[in-house]
Design a protein around this motif. Structure first.
Motif, PDB file in Angstrom:
ATOM      1  N   MET A 137     117.159  70.001  57.791  1.00 30.10           N
ATOM      2  CA  MET A 137     115.831  69.462  58.028  1.00 30.10           C
ATOM      3  C   MET A 137     115.001  69.615  56.764  1.00 30.10           C
ATOM      4  SD  MET A 137     113.346  68.725  60.826  1.00 30.10           S
ATOM      5  CE  MET A 137     114.629  68.704  61.990  1.00 30.10           C
ATOM      6  N   ALA A 138     114.462  68.513  56.269  1.00 32.14           N
ATOM      7  CA  ALA A 138     113.654  68.533  55.053  1.00 32.14           C
ATOM      8  C   ALA A 138     112.227  68.951  55.385  1.00 32.14           C
ATOM      9  CB  ALA A 138     113.658  67.152  54.409  1.00 32.14           C
ATOM     10  N   ARG A 139     111.698  69.891  54.618  1.00 35.82           N
ATOM     11  CA  ARG A 139     110.328  70.358  54.811  1.00 35.82           C
ATOM     12  C   ARG A 139     109.520  70.031  53.579  1.00 35.82           C
ATOM     13  NH1 ARG A 139     108.410  73.462  58.876  1.00 35.82           N
ATOM     14  NH2 ARG A 139     106.755  74.781  58.126  1.00 35.82           N
ATOM     15  N   VAL A 140     108.452  69.251  53.776  1.00 37.32           N
ATOM     16  CA  VAL A 140     107.565  68.896  52.671  1.00 37.32           C
ATOM     17  C   VAL A 140     106.141  69.205  53.127  1.00 37.32           C
ATOM     18  CG1 VAL A 140     106.777  67.024  51.162  1.00 37.32           C
ATOM     19  CG2 VAL A 140     109.133  67.061  51.957  1.00 37.32           C
ATOM     20  N   VAL A 141     105.393  69.940  52.336  1.00 42.37           N
ATOM     21  CA  VAL A 141     104.007  70.338  52.615  1.00 42.37           C
ATOM     22  C   VAL A 141     103.883  70.979  54.003  1.00 42.37           C
ATOM     23  CG1 VAL A 141     101.615  69.625  52.269  1.00 42.37           C
ATOM     24  CG2 VAL A 141     103.410  68.183  51.420  1.00 42.37           C
ATOM     25  N   GLY A 142     104.885  71.754  54.397  1.00 44.90           N
ATOM     26  CA  GLY A 142     104.843  72.447  55.676  1.00 44.90           C
ATOM     27  C   GLY A 142     105.142  71.584  56.889  1.00 44.90           C
ATOM     28  N   ILE A 143     105.603  70.358  56.685  1.00 45.40           N
ATOM     29  CA  ILE A 143     105.918  69.447  57.783  1.00 45.40           C
ATOM     30  C   ILE A 143     107.423  69.186  57.787  1.00 45.40           C
ATOM     31  CG2 ILE A 143     105.524  67.137  58.733  1.00 45.40           C
ATOM     32  CD1 ILE A 143     103.054  68.865  58.801  1.00 45.40           C
ATOM     33  N   ASP A 144     108.042  69.301  58.957  1.00 47.96           N
ATOM     34  CA  ASP A 144     109.454  68.961  59.104  1.00 47.96           C
ATOM     35  C   ASP A 144     109.579  67.458  59.234  1.00 47.96           C
ATOM     36  OD1 ASP A 144     110.411  71.566  59.056  1.00 47.96           O
ATOM     37  OD2 ASP A 144     110.065  71.833  61.204  1.00 47.96           O
ATOM     38  N   LEU A 145     110.304  66.843  58.323  1.00 45.41           N
ATOM     39  CA  LEU A 145     110.491  65.391  58.367  1.00 45.41           C
ATOM     40  C   LEU A 145     111.681  65.066  59.271  1.00 45.41           C
ATOM     41  CD1 LEU A 145     110.003  64.481  54.601  1.00 45.41           C
ATOM     42  CD2 LEU A 145     108.296  64.611  56.398  1.00 45.41           C
ATOM     43  N   PRO A 146     111.589  63.985  60.050  1.00 44.60           N
ATOM     44  CA  PRO A 146     112.714  63.604  60.919  1.00 44.60           C
ATOM     45  C   PRO A 146     113.896  63.162  60.066  1.00 44.60           C
ATOM     46  CG  PRO A 146     111.009  61.928  60.966  1.00 44.60           C
ATOM     47  CD  PRO A 146     110.466  63.069  60.172  1.00 44.60           C
ATOM     48  N   LYS A 147     115.059  63.758  60.280  1.00 36.86           N
ATOM     49  CA  LYS A 147     116.179  63.523  59.359  1.00 36.86           C
ATOM     50  C   LYS A 147     116.907  62.208  59.577  1.00 36.86           C
ATOM     51  CE  LYS A 147     118.785  66.921  61.994  1.00 36.86           C
ATOM     52  NZ  LYS A 147     119.528  68.156  61.913  1.00 36.86           N
ATOM     53  N   PHE A 148     116.746  61.581  60.732  1.00 34.99           N
ATOM     54  CA  PHE A 148     117.483  60.344  60.986  1.00 34.99           C
ATOM     55  C   PHE A 148     116.692  59.083  60.634  1.00 34.99           C
ATOM     56  CE2 PHE A 148     119.501  63.461  63.818  1.00 34.99           C
ATOM     57  CZ  PHE A 148     120.778  63.392  63.284  1.00 34.99           C
ATOM     58  N   LYS A 149     115.496  59.245  60.078  1.00 32.04           N
ATOM     59  CA  LYS A 149     114.689  58.095  59.678  1.00 32.04           C
ATOM     60  C   LYS A 149     114.796  57.871  58.174  1.00 32.04           C
ATOM     61  CE  LYS A 149     111.371  58.325  63.397  1.00 32.04           C
ATOM     62  NZ  LYS A 149     111.714  57.165  64.164  1.00 32.04           N
ATOM     63  N   ARG A 150     114.478  56.642  57.741  1.00 31.38           N
ATOM     64  CA  ARG A 150     114.456  56.353  56.313  1.00 31.38           C
ATOM     65  C   ARG A 150     113.339  57.155  55.660  1.00 31.38           C
ATOM     66  NH1 ARG A 150     112.941  51.034  56.630  1.00 31.38           N
ATOM     67  NH2 ARG A 150     112.456  51.111  54.430  1.00 31.38           N
ATOM     68  N   GLY A 151     113.499  57.424  54.381  1.00 28.14           N
ATOM     69  CA  GLY A 151     112.546  58.256  53.653  1.00 28.14           C
ATOM     70  C   GLY A 151     111.126  57.753  53.704  1.00 28.14           C
ATOM     71  N   VAL A 152     110.948  56.420  53.597  1.00 31.73           N
ATOM     72  CA  VAL A 152     109.601  55.834  53.603  1.00 31.73           C
ATOM     73  C   VAL A 152     108.905  56.138  54.926  1.00 31.73           C
ATOM     74  CG1 VAL A 152     108.313  53.681  53.440  1.00 31.73           C
ATOM     75  CG2 VAL A 152     110.328  53.990  52.062  1.00 31.73           C
ATOM     76  N   ILE A 153     109.631  56.011  56.020  1.00 29.73           N
ATOM     77  CA  ILE A 153     109.053  56.265  57.342  1.00 29.73           C
ATOM     78  C   ILE A 153     108.886  57.765  57.569  1.00 29.73           C
ATOM     79  CG2 ILE A 153     109.356  55.912  59.831  1.00 29.73           C
ATOM     80  CD1 ILE A 153     108.892  53.340  58.145  1.00 29.73           C
ATOM     81  N   GLY A 154     109.841  58.548  57.135  1.00 32.68           N
ATOM     82  CA  GLY A 154     109.783  59.998  57.318  1.00 32.68           C
ATOM     83  C   GLY A 154     108.567  60.616  56.646  1.00 32.68           C
ATOM     84  N   LEU A 155     108.230  60.144  55.453  1.00 31.84           N
ATOM     85  CA  LEU A 155     107.085  60.707  54.733  1.00 31.84           C
ATOM     86  C   LEU A 155     105.757  60.397  55.418  1.00 31.84           C
ATOM     87  CD1 LEU A 155     107.991  60.137  50.975  1.00 31.84           C
ATOM     88  CD2 LEU A 155     107.749  62.308  52.161  1.00 31.84           C
ATOM     89  N   THR A 156     105.725  59.341  56.235  1.00 32.01           N
ATOM     90  CA  THR A 156     104.472  58.998  56.910  1.00 32.01           C
ATOM     91  C   THR A 156     104.122  59.991  58.008  1.00 32.01           C
ATOM     92  OG1 THR A 156     105.552  57.504  58.480  1.00 32.01           O
ATOM     93  CG2 THR A 156     104.716  56.528  56.448  1.00 32.01           C
ATOM     94  N   TYR A 157     105.023  60.930  58.336  1.00 35.12           N
ATOM     95  CA  TYR A 157     104.717  61.976  59.308  1.00 35.12           C
ATOM     96  C   TYR A 157     103.740  62.997  58.732  1.00 35.12           C
ATOM     97  CZ  TYR A 157     108.152  60.499  62.766  1.00 35.12           C
ATOM     98  OH  TYR A 157     108.834  59.802  63.734  1.00 35.12           O
ATOM     99  N   ILE A 158     103.519  62.939  57.426  1.00 36.76           N
ATOM    100  CA  ILE A 158     102.575  63.833  56.759  1.00 36.76           C
ATOM    101  C   ILE A 158     101.199  63.181  56.815  1.00 36.76           C
ATOM    102  CG2 ILE A 158     101.973  64.957  54.583  1.00 36.76           C
ATOM    103  CD1 ILE A 158     104.968  64.757  53.846  1.00 36.76           C
ATOM    104  N   TYR A 159     100.188  63.926  57.283  1.00 36.63           N
ATOM    105  CA  TYR A 159      98.821  63.408  57.368  1.00 36.63           C
ATOM    106  C   TYR A 159      98.310  63.113  55.955  1.00 36.63           C
ATOM    107  CZ  TYR A 159      93.887  63.085  58.632  1.00 36.63           C
ATOM    108  OH  TYR A 159      92.597  62.645  58.815  1.00 36.63           O
ATOM    109  N   GLY A 160      97.921  61.882  55.717  1.00 38.67           N
ATOM    110  CA  GLY A 160      97.426  61.480  54.402  1.00 38.67           C
ATOM    111  C   GLY A 160      98.407  60.612  53.648  1.00 38.67           C
ATOM    112  N   ILE A 161      99.604  60.400  54.201  1.00 37.38           N
ATOM    113  CA  ILE A 161     100.589  59.532  53.566  1.00 37.38           C
ATOM    114  C   ILE A 161     100.915  58.388  54.516  1.00 37.38           C
ATOM    115  CG2 ILE A 161     102.941  59.329  52.689  1.00 37.38           C
ATOM    116  CD1 ILE A 161     102.790  62.100  51.661  1.00 37.38           C
ATOM    117  N   GLY A 162     100.643  57.177  54.062  1.00 35.82           N
ATOM    118  CA  GLY A 162     101.001  55.981  54.805  1.00 35.82           C
ATOM    119  C   GLY A 162     102.219  55.345  54.155  1.00 35.82           C
ATOM    120  N   LYS A 163     102.513  54.103  54.555  1.00 35.78           N
ATOM    121  CA  LYS A 163     103.707  53.444  54.027  1.00 35.78           C
ATOM    122  C   LYS A 163     103.606  53.186  52.525  1.00 35.78           C
ATOM    123  CE  LYS A 163     106.323  50.965  57.449  1.00 35.78           C
ATOM    124  NZ  LYS A 163     106.775  49.674  57.930  1.00 35.78           N
ATOM    125  N   SER A 164     102.459  52.699  52.071  1.00 42.23           N
ATOM    126  CA  SER A 164     102.349  52.363  50.643  1.00 42.23           C
ATOM    127  C   SER A 164     102.413  53.610  49.772  1.00 42.23           C
ATOM    128  CB  SER A 164     101.067  51.583  50.371  1.00 42.23           C
ATOM    129  OG  SER A 164      99.944  52.328  50.738  1.00 42.23           O
TER     130      SER A 164
END
Length: 125
Positions: free
Chosen positions: A1-28
């Motif tokens: 499980m990848a952890r970035v800025v204290g948030i666990d990113l969902p491992k089965f999603k593409r990176g672009v979508i996974g990073l959007t789980y962090i508050y303040g990061i959208g698709k762009s």
């Protein structure tokens, strides 16, 4: 499980979508972070290696995110309410602030309907 800025990113999603789980990061912003980190956009989170993850963490670290961003937004709203500007007053009353109509709709901001009973008009004799 990848952890970035204290948030666990969902491992089965593409990176672009996974990073959007962090508050303040959208698709762009997620696309921008991955291109700066040199990671393929279509790569899934579970396929990131440690080196790529470190590059992503460094790229994400340049932005104001999560708790710091939430507190900054709350501070801005509080400032608007304190100076008593139109937007601040609308925040205080819990009404929409960007010019939307309130006679109908606006239920998200106003909450459930409060039915007001009508007074009966006096009958003419």
């Amino acid at each position: 499980m990848a952890r970035v800025v204290g948030i666990d990113l969902p491992k089965f999603k593409r990176g672009v979508i996974g990073l959007t789980y962090i508050y303040g990061i959208g698709k762009s912003r997620a696309k921008d972070v991955l291109t700066r980190a040199g990671v393929d956009l279509s790569k899934k989170v579970r396929d990131w290696n440690d080196d790529e993850l470190n590059h992503i963490r460094a790229a994400v670290g340049e932005y104001t995110l999560e708790g710091e961003l939430r507190s900054e937004v709350q501070t801005n709203i509080k400032r608007l309410m304190d100076i008593g500007c139109y937007r601040g007053i609308r925040h205080r009353k819990g009404l929409p602030l960007r010019g939307q109509r309130t006679r109908t709709n606006a239920r998200t901001r106003k909450g459930r309907k409060k039915t007001v009973a009508n007074k009966k008009k006096a009958a003419k004799k």
